[in-house]
Design a protein around this motif. Sequence first.
Motif, short mmCIF file in Angstrom:
data_model
loop_
_atom_site.label_atom_id
_atom_site.label_comp_id
_atom_site.label_asym_id
_atom_site.label_seq_id
_atom_site.Cartn_x
_atom_site.Cartn_y
_atom_site.Cartn_z
N GLY A 13 -20.69 32.55 -15.79
CA GLY A 13 -21.14 32.58 -14.41
C GLY A 13 -20.07 31.99 -13.52
N GLY A 14 -20.19 32.18 -12.22
CA GLY A 14 -19.23 31.59 -11.29
C GLY A 14 -18.08 32.53 -10.97
N GLU A 15 -17.00 31.96 -10.44
CA GLU A 15 -15.91 32.76 -9.89
C GLU A 15 -15.01 33.39 -10.94
OE1 GLU A 15 -13.69 30.56 -7.05
OE2 GLU A 15 -15.41 30.14 -5.75
N ILE A 16 -14.84 32.74 -12.08
CA ILE A 16 -13.86 33.21 -13.05
C ILE A 16 -14.39 34.37 -13.88
CG2 ILE A 16 -12.52 32.54 -15.09
CD1 ILE A 16 -12.32 29.75 -13.89
N ASP A 17 -15.65 34.31 -14.30
CA ASP A 17 -16.20 35.30 -15.21
C ASP A 17 -16.49 36.62 -14.51
OD1 ASP A 17 -16.18 33.52 -17.46
OD2 ASP A 17 -17.89 32.50 -16.55
N GLU A 18 -16.80 37.66 -15.30
CA GLU A 18 -16.99 39.01 -14.77
C GLU A 18 -18.48 39.38 -14.82
OE1 GLU A 18 -15.21 43.55 -15.34
OE2 GLU A 18 -14.30 41.85 -16.39
N ILE A 19 -19.07 39.52 -13.66
CA ILE A 19 -20.51 39.79 -13.56
C ILE A 19 -20.78 41.29 -13.61
CG2 ILE A 19 -20.50 39.87 -11.03
CD1 ILE A 19 -23.25 38.47 -11.11
N LYS A 20 -21.88 41.66 -14.22
CA LYS A 20 -22.36 43.03 -14.25
C LYS A 20 -23.80 43.03 -13.76
CE LYS A 20 -18.52 44.36 -16.05
NZ LYS A 20 -17.52 45.04 -15.19
N GLY A 21 -23.99 43.24 -12.46
CA GLY A 21 -25.32 43.19 -11.87
C GLY A 21 -25.71 41.77 -11.54
N GLU A 22 -26.30 41.08 -12.47
CA GLU A 22 -26.66 39.67 -12.30
C GLU A 22 -26.29 38.93 -13.58
OE1 GLU A 22 -31.36 39.89 -13.69
OE2 GLU A 22 -30.87 39.75 -11.55
N TRP A 23 -26.10 37.61 -13.46
CA TRP A 23 -25.74 36.82 -14.63
C TRP A 23 -26.92 36.77 -15.61
CZ3 TRP A 23 -20.82 36.40 -14.77
CH2 TRP A 23 -20.06 36.10 -13.62
N ASN A 24 -26.74 37.36 -16.79
CA ASN A 24 -27.83 37.40 -17.76
C ASN A 24 -27.35 37.17 -19.19
OD1 ASN A 24 -26.46 39.74 -18.35
ND2 ASN A 24 -28.20 41.12 -18.17
N SER A 25 -26.17 36.58 -19.34
CA SER A 25 -25.53 36.53 -20.66
C SER A 25 -25.57 35.14 -21.28
CB SER A 25 -24.08 37.00 -20.56
OG SER A 25 -24.01 38.34 -20.12
N ALA A 26 -25.42 35.13 -22.59
CA ALA A 26 -25.29 33.90 -23.36
C ALA A 26 -24.21 34.11 -24.40
CB ALA A 26 -26.61 33.53 -24.03
N HIS A 27 -23.34 33.10 -24.55
CA HIS A 27 -22.26 33.16 -25.52
C HIS A 27 -22.30 31.91 -26.40
CE1 HIS A 27 -20.86 36.35 -22.92
NE2 HIS A 27 -19.83 36.59 -23.72
N ARG A 28 -22.07 32.12 -27.68
CA ARG A 28 -22.07 31.00 -28.63
C ARG A 28 -20.65 30.74 -29.11
NH1 ARG A 28 -25.16 32.98 -32.28
NH2 ARG A 28 -27.10 31.96 -31.67
N ILE A 29 -20.25 29.48 -29.04
CA ILE A 29 -18.97 29.05 -29.61
C ILE A 29 -19.28 28.24 -30.87
CG2 ILE A 29 -16.85 27.74 -29.25
CD1 ILE A 29 -17.21 28.14 -26.26
N SER A 30 -18.67 28.65 -31.99
CA SER A 30 -18.89 27.98 -33.27
C SER A 30 -17.56 27.62 -33.90
CB SER A 30 -19.69 28.88 -34.22
OG SER A 30 -20.93 29.26 -33.66
N ILE A 31 -17.50 26.45 -34.52
CA ILE A 31 -16.27 25.96 -35.14
C ILE A 31 -16.54 25.74 -36.63
CG2 ILE A 31 -14.55 24.11 -35.13
CD1 ILE A 31 -15.32 23.63 -32.18
#
Length: 325
Positions: free
Chosen positions: A76-94
């Motif tokens: 979300g915010g200025e850097i990311d790329e929106i498609k319609g409305e913010w509806n995404s979730a991303h998981r970072i795993s190490i």
Amino acid sequence: MNKVKTILFTLLILVGSFASGQRIPNEIENIDYLVTFGNEAPASWGDDDHVQVFFFLIPDEFTEPIYLRVFDPDVGGEIDEIKGEWNSAHRISIYGGQGAHSNKDAKKVDPVGEYKSGNLLASKVFKDNPEFDGKWFTFGPFNPIEGESDPTLPNGRIFKVIMEGVKGDDGNLYQYFLSADPDVNEEVEGSNAFTYEYSFRLPVASGEISHIYPFVDKNVISITQHNFDFDYDGELVLYSVVKNRHKIKKSGDLKWASSVHEITPEEQNSTIEIQIIKQGKPNNNMVFFLRNQYEEAIRFYGIPIGGPPRYKYVVNLKYYQKDDN
């Protein structure tokens, strides 16, 4: 240590003089952000599989705690790329431990099988959250010994980081930094990062040149490059010690392109450089991977091993001796 490992270890020591810091993407690449879309996004946005896997190699000599810092991990915010409305979730795993890198599925370009191999050390899901927008989030500390010791790579421990779009159709643009400090970006001396499939956002301005750096070992006699969704946005050229602006096939919108290129003995055990010369299409994301003649994926390093290649010009001169008779 065999001869190949000795060469690689020596080159890893040398890379520090060619790039500052250990940001991924590295400054020397002229790529601002990695990109991973939510799993509902169409491939036409420039991400073929909604997963990106990176590996970090920590030299055995470094024994202090390490941290993985992620810039703008939310979606979300200025850097990311929106498609319609913010509806995404991303998981970072190490991941660390046995199999984190040595498992054959971890080294594939597609996220299939046991690519999440190893010991899960940390994981967090990020959504549209202003708390993390445009800011650094820190995972860790991790003890370097928690990484995997893989005999195919010299004198180091390997950690795996997976960014996965688990929901929605927005694009997450982000950076990594392997740090010796939890609060600021302090490089881990002698470390490096690599990936087998590279998904990234190209610079916006026309004429910008991005650089990515595969390393070919002594057994490689040919490579097949694959690139996805470049939108014919400029030119793709290859440089090495014997190739000077060697053109490679470029992809269109929602298309893969591939071409085969011979690797000469002079190019073995060295870095080659792919330059992406952009015309100016906005918000252009693309994917790259290479395979050798055995269909094995080739590593792209954040800091090029041995530095960027320098083309060795060969000048052919003919001498004529005057006949006085």
